[in-house]
Every structure is written in structure tokens, then in C-alpha cells.
Scaffold this motif. Structure first.
Motif, PDB file in Angstrom:
ATOM      1  N   GLU A 150     -11.540   4.194   4.407  1.00 17.04           N
ATOM      2  CA  GLU A 150     -12.986   4.085   4.535  1.00 17.04           C
ATOM      3  C   GLU A 150     -13.756   5.180   5.501  1.00 17.04           C
ATOM      4  N   GLU A 151     -12.821   5.019   6.564  1.00 18.29           N
ATOM      5  CA  GLU A 151     -13.485   5.999   7.849  1.00 18.29           C
ATOM      6  C   GLU A 151     -13.639   7.367   7.392  1.00 18.29           C
ATOM      7  N   ASN A 152     -12.610   7.809   6.344  1.00 21.51           N
ATOM      8  CA  ASN A 152     -12.750   9.223   6.056  1.00 21.51           C
ATOM      9  C   ASN A 152     -13.315   9.620   4.931  1.00 21.51           C
ATOM     10  N   GLY A 153     -14.355   8.480   4.266  1.00 22.50           N
ATOM     11  CA  GLY A 153     -14.979   8.797   3.348  1.00 22.50           C
ATOM     12  C   GLY A 153     -14.496   8.547   2.044  1.00 22.50           C
ATOM     13  N   LEU A 154     -13.116   8.103   1.817  1.00 21.57           N
ATOM     14  CA  LEU A 154     -12.447   7.742   0.707  1.00 21.57           C
ATOM     15  C   LEU A 154     -12.517   6.437   0.102  1.00 21.57           C
ATOM     16  N   GLY A 155     -13.450   5.859   0.707  1.00 28.47           N
ATOM     17  CA  GLY A 155     -13.692   4.448   0.136  1.00 28.47           C
ATOM     18  C   GLY A 155     -15.063   3.783   0.532  1.00 28.47           C
ATOM     19  N   VAL A 186       7.171  -2.369  12.957  1.00 30.16           N
ATOM     20  CA  VAL A 186       5.836  -3.240  13.289  1.00 30.16           C
ATOM     21  C   VAL A 186       6.656  -4.382  13.876  1.00 30.16           C
ATOM     22  N   ASP A 187       6.539  -4.542  15.429  1.00 37.91           N
ATOM     23  CA  ASP A 187       6.934  -5.605  16.165  1.00 37.91           C
ATOM     24  C   ASP A 187       8.445  -5.518  15.720  1.00 37.91           C
ATOM     25  N   GLY A 188       8.780  -4.534  15.856  1.00 40.37           N
ATOM     26  CA  GLY A 188      10.692  -4.390  15.746  1.00 40.37           C
ATOM     27  C   GLY A 188      11.027  -4.282  14.429  1.00 40.37           C
ATOM     28  N   LEU A 189      10.190  -4.609  13.344  1.00 40.29           N
ATOM     29  CA  LEU A 189      10.861  -4.361  12.121  1.00 40.29           C
ATOM     30  C   LEU A 189      10.629  -3.046  11.542  1.00 40.29           C
ATOM     31  N   GLN A 190      11.656  -2.236  11.242  1.00 35.44           N
ATOM     32  CA  GLN A 190      11.517  -0.890  10.764  1.00 35.44           C
ATOM     33  C   GLN A 190      11.436  -0.836   9.236  1.00 35.44           C
ATOM     34  N   ILE A 191      10.588  -0.187   8.699  1.00 36.42           N
ATOM     35  CA  ILE A 191      10.148  -0.219   7.226  1.00 36.42           C
ATOM     36  C   ILE A 191      10.566   1.241   6.649  1.00 36.42           C
ATOM     37  N   GLU A 192      11.184   1.332   5.621  1.00 36.47           N
ATOM     38  CA  GLU A 192      11.849   2.724   4.694  1.00 36.47           C
ATOM     39  C   GLU A 192      11.241   2.338   3.314  1.00 36.47           C
ATOM     40  N   GLY A 193      11.232   3.330   2.691  1.00 35.63           N
ATOM     41  CA  GLY A 193      10.886   3.305   1.351  1.00 35.63           C
ATOM     42  C   GLY A 193       9.576   3.962   0.834  1.00 35.63           C
ATOM     43  N   THR A 194       9.168   3.685  -0.052  1.00 35.36           N
ATOM     44  CA  THR A 194       7.686   4.147  -0.679  1.00 35.36           C
ATOM     45  C   THR A 194       7.003   3.211  -1.277  1.00 35.36           C
ATOM     46  N   ARG A 195       5.605   3.121  -1.185  1.00 37.45           N
ATOM     47  CA  ARG A 195       4.556   2.392  -1.193  1.00 37.45           C
ATOM     48  C   ARG A 195       3.637   2.821  -2.072  1.00 37.45           C
ATOM     49  N   SER A 196       3.145   2.701  -3.251  1.00 34.50           N
ATOM     50  CA  SER A 196       1.989   3.325  -4.148  1.00 34.50           C
ATOM     51  C   SER A 196       1.045   2.330  -4.521  1.00 34.50           C
ATOM     52  N   ILE A 197      -0.184   2.898  -4.489  1.00 33.90           N
ATOM     53  CA  ILE A 197      -1.392   2.264  -4.779  1.00 33.90           C
ATOM     54  C   ILE A 197      -1.984   3.045  -6.077  1.00 33.90           C
ATOM     55  N   VAL A 198      -2.501   2.217  -7.252  1.00 33.13           N
ATOM     56  CA  VAL A 198      -3.267   2.926  -8.078  1.00 33.13           C
ATOM     57  C   VAL A 198      -4.475   1.987  -8.520  1.00 33.13           C
ATOM     58  N   ASN A 199      -5.815   2.917  -8.228  1.00 32.43           N
ATOM     59  CA  ASN A 199      -6.738   1.985  -8.717  1.00 32.43           C
ATOM     60  C   ASN A 199      -6.882   1.727 -10.087  1.00 32.43           C
ATOM     61  N   TYR A 231      -2.984  11.141  -1.113  1.00 29.95           N
ATOM     62  CA  TYR A 231      -4.168  10.646  -1.797  1.00 29.95           C
ATOM     63  C   TYR A 231      -4.469  11.489  -2.948  1.00 29.95           C
ATOM     64  N   SER A 232      -4.950  10.989  -3.851  1.00 27.97           N
ATOM     65  CA  SER A 232      -5.507  12.139  -5.006  1.00 27.97           C
ATOM     66  C   SER A 232      -7.165  12.227  -4.890  1.00 27.97           C
ATOM     67  N   GLY A 233      -7.739  11.503  -4.384  1.00 31.45           N
ATOM     68  CA  GLY A 233      -9.230  11.638  -4.349  1.00 31.45           C
ATOM     69  C   GLY A 233      -9.909  10.347  -3.661  1.00 31.45           C
ATOM     70  N   ASN A 234     -11.304  10.266  -3.887  1.00 31.51           N
ATOM     71  CA  ASN A 234     -11.767   8.897  -3.708  1.00 31.51           C
ATOM     72  C   ASN A 234     -11.333   7.612  -3.977  1.00 31.51           C
ATOM     73  N   PHE A 277     -12.559   5.525  -7.155  1.00 30.19           N
ATOM     74  CA  PHE A 277     -12.499   6.069  -8.641  1.00 30.19           C
ATOM     75  C   PHE A 277     -11.227   5.342  -9.397  1.00 30.19           C
ATOM     76  N   PRO A 278     -11.532   4.992 -10.557  1.00 31.03           N
ATOM     77  CA  PRO A 278     -10.386   4.660 -11.291  1.00 31.03           C
ATOM     78  C   PRO A 278      -9.067   5.657 -11.663  1.00 31.03           C
ATOM     79  N   GLY A 279      -8.153   5.345 -11.468  1.00 29.92           N
ATOM     80  CA  GLY A 279      -7.099   6.287 -11.451  1.00 29.92           C
ATOM     81  C   GLY A 279      -6.488   7.114 -10.204  1.00 29.92           C
ATOM     82  N   ALA A 280      -7.496   6.591  -9.256  1.00 30.92           N
ATOM     83  CA  ALA A 280      -7.070   7.308  -7.736  1.00 30.92           C
ATOM     84  C   ALA A 280      -5.607   6.683  -7.111  1.00 30.92           C
ATOM     85  N   THR A 281      -4.913   7.579  -6.585  1.00 31.01           N
ATOM     86  CA  THR A 281      -3.319   6.858  -5.911  1.00 31.01           C
ATOM     87  C   THR A 281      -3.425   7.207  -4.774  1.00 31.01           C
TER      88      THR A 281
END
Length: 274
Positions: A59-64, A134-147, A114-117, A120-124
Motif C-alpha cells: 500500500e505504501e508503495n502504490g501497489l494497493g 519471527v519471535d525465534g521461529l525461523q521460516i523457510e519456503g515460498t508463499r504465493s498470493i494471486v488476486n 510482484y507482477s504489478g498493482n 488488479f485481477p491476476g496480480a501476483t
């Protein structure tokens, strides 16, 4: 003598059947290993934290949509955010230790590609981690979000969210695996976001138990609760299956608290999470 033996045998068998019918089989069921649910709750806490500041950064970078309350400096004092518009990449570097006003400690690097704003539908948005904790828990892997769609009438965005090859390691060196496939309906408003979550997950707990989970009643997460430090859903039911047992976790009907009710064969209990 033969007839007498048969009679006693029949009487004994009859007594055994009556005794079995009168017993409650649930009295003999062992309580399932509830640490599986505790692991899952802690894992999802890290991802809700991630979502909270990811939306802020976009949001702060104009993408939301510019309707969120948080500002970048509220994520964590001293966090270094690098924006590479040409390659559509944002790098969030928490350094050796970065503690926000709620006392959450983060370390390491989170990269958003990110793919774009995002409106927009289809943005990833693809999220990866490098030495991230985070508070001592180490996170690995990938997380994807698609509009996957926008409902302008209700100011809502539908997101398809997946976690692949997730590994979460605790400070004592124990680890759990986690993968998920969710649909998140995000409603945007002046007080922040409200999210309804459905979908499935699977993994292996720190004690080596493989499990699956299914959202039976949509889980509700909202920004005011998350920012107050309450990371678990405020409503909804999540059902776990493991070791031939079914355990349901009921998060309530909307209160912003840390309690949930676990129900399993042979019993139930209310627990409070950290």
C-alpha cells in the motif's frame, strides 16, 4: 457333563455381551496429541504477521489501496525496505534484530516479487525468506498470493494463497513442515482489513505426526485484532485429522481473544494460546 459345560459357556458369553454393551467406548479412547494443533497455531501466527505488514508495504508503495492505518515505521523501527521497480521486487531487511512496538522480534530478509498493482485481477506476489525469524521461529519456503477477483461493490479482493515447502524451526532446533492452499476474501475499510479464510493445509508436527486440516467454517481475521497482538482467528472452525483422530478447533464467534475450544473423541477442552 457336556450339557452343563455348554450352559455355563452360553451364560458366560451372554454376560460378556451385556457388559460390553453397557460400557462407554469413549472412556477408553486416549487423548490425541494436541501439540499438533499448537504447532499449527504458531505457524499460522507467523503468516498472519507476514500478511499484515506485506499489505502495508504494498500500500505504501502504490501497489494497493491506500486505506490501511499502519505506516511503514510501525512495522519495525530500523527496518530497511528496498524497492526495485524495474525488476518489481521489494526487499524487507530486518537485520540482526528488529522489535516493533508490540514486542514482536523479527530477523533476516523477506523478499516480495510482484507482477504489478495488487488491486488488479491476476496480480501476483511471491514471497521468499532468507534467515527470516519471527519471535525465534525461523521460516523457510515460498508463499504465493494471486488476486483471483475483485468485488468493487463490496470493496473486496479474493486471494488464492499457497505455501509450498514450508519448514518452521523452533529455537530448540525442532522443526515442523507446512503446506497450505487457501482462499482469502479480503474486505477493505477505514478500520483496516477483514479476512475470511477457507481451504486446506497439511504438514508434519515437531513430534513427527503427519496431519491434514480443513476449514469447516470460514476463519475470520481482522486487522485491529492482529495489530493488538491477537493472531489467531476471532471466529470459525478448523478440523484436524491425524493418527485416526479428528480434532476440531473452534475459534468462537467474533471476540478478539486468544481462546479456542478443542473437541476430540472422548472429550473437549478450552485452551489459551500465547
Amino acid at each position: 457333563m457336556k450339557k452343563s459345560f455348554n450352559l455355563f459357556f452360553v451364560l458366560g458369553l451372554f454376560t460378556l455381551i451385556i457388559s460390553s454393551c453397557g460400557s462407554d467406548p469413549t472412556d477408553e479412547l486416549p487423548e490425541p496429541d494436541l501439540s499438533v494443533i499448537d504447532d499449527d497455531v504458531q505457524i499460522n501466527r507467523t503468516f498472519e504477521d507476514l500478511d499484515n505488514y506485506t499489505l502495508t508495504v504494498l500500500e505504501e508503495n502504490g501497489l494497493g489501496a491506500r486505506i490501511f492505518k499502519s505506516q511503514l515505521d510501525e512495522i519495525c523501527e530500523g527496518v530497511d525496505i528496498t524497492i526495485d521497480q524495474e525488476n518489481r521486487r521489494i526487499v524487507i531487511d530486518f537485520g540482526e534484530s528488529c522489535i516493533n512496538s508490540e514486542g514482536i522480534e523479527r530477523k533476516g530478509v523477506v523478499t516480495l516479487e510482484y507482477s504489478g498493482n495488487f488491486l488488479f485481477p491476476g496480480a501476483t506476489v511471491l514471497t521468499t525468506f532468507e534467515g527470516y525469524e519471527v519471535d525465534g521461529l525461523q521460516i523457510e519456503g515460498t508463499r504465493s498470493i494471486v488476486n483471483s477477483g475483485v468485488d468493487l461493490a463490496n470493496n473486496q479482493i479474493n486471494l488464492a494463497v499457497t505455501v509450498e515447502n514450508g519448514v518452521i524451526t523452533w529455537p530448540d532446533g525442532s522443526s515442523a513442515t507446512y503446506e497450505s492452499d487457501q482462499i482469502r476474501e479480503v474486505r477493505l475499510g477505514s478500520e483496516g482489513y477483514e479476512i475470511n479464510i477457507t481451504g486446506t493445509a497439511s504438514g508434519t508436527s515437531r513430534t513427527g505426526i503427519s496431519y491434514t486440516s480443513l476449514v469447516e467454517t470460514a476463519l475470520e481475521v481482522n486487522q485491529p485484532c492482529v495489530e493488538s497482538g491477537v493472531w489467531i482467528p476471532s471466529a470459525g472452525v478448523l478440523v484436524f485429522n491425524y493418527e485416526n483422530s479428528t480434532v476440531s478447533a473452534d475459534f468462537g464467534t467474533g471476540d478478539c481473544d486468544r481462546t479456542l475450544i478443542l473437541t476430540y473423541p472422548g472429550g473437549s477442552q478450552e485452551i489459551t494460546v500465547d
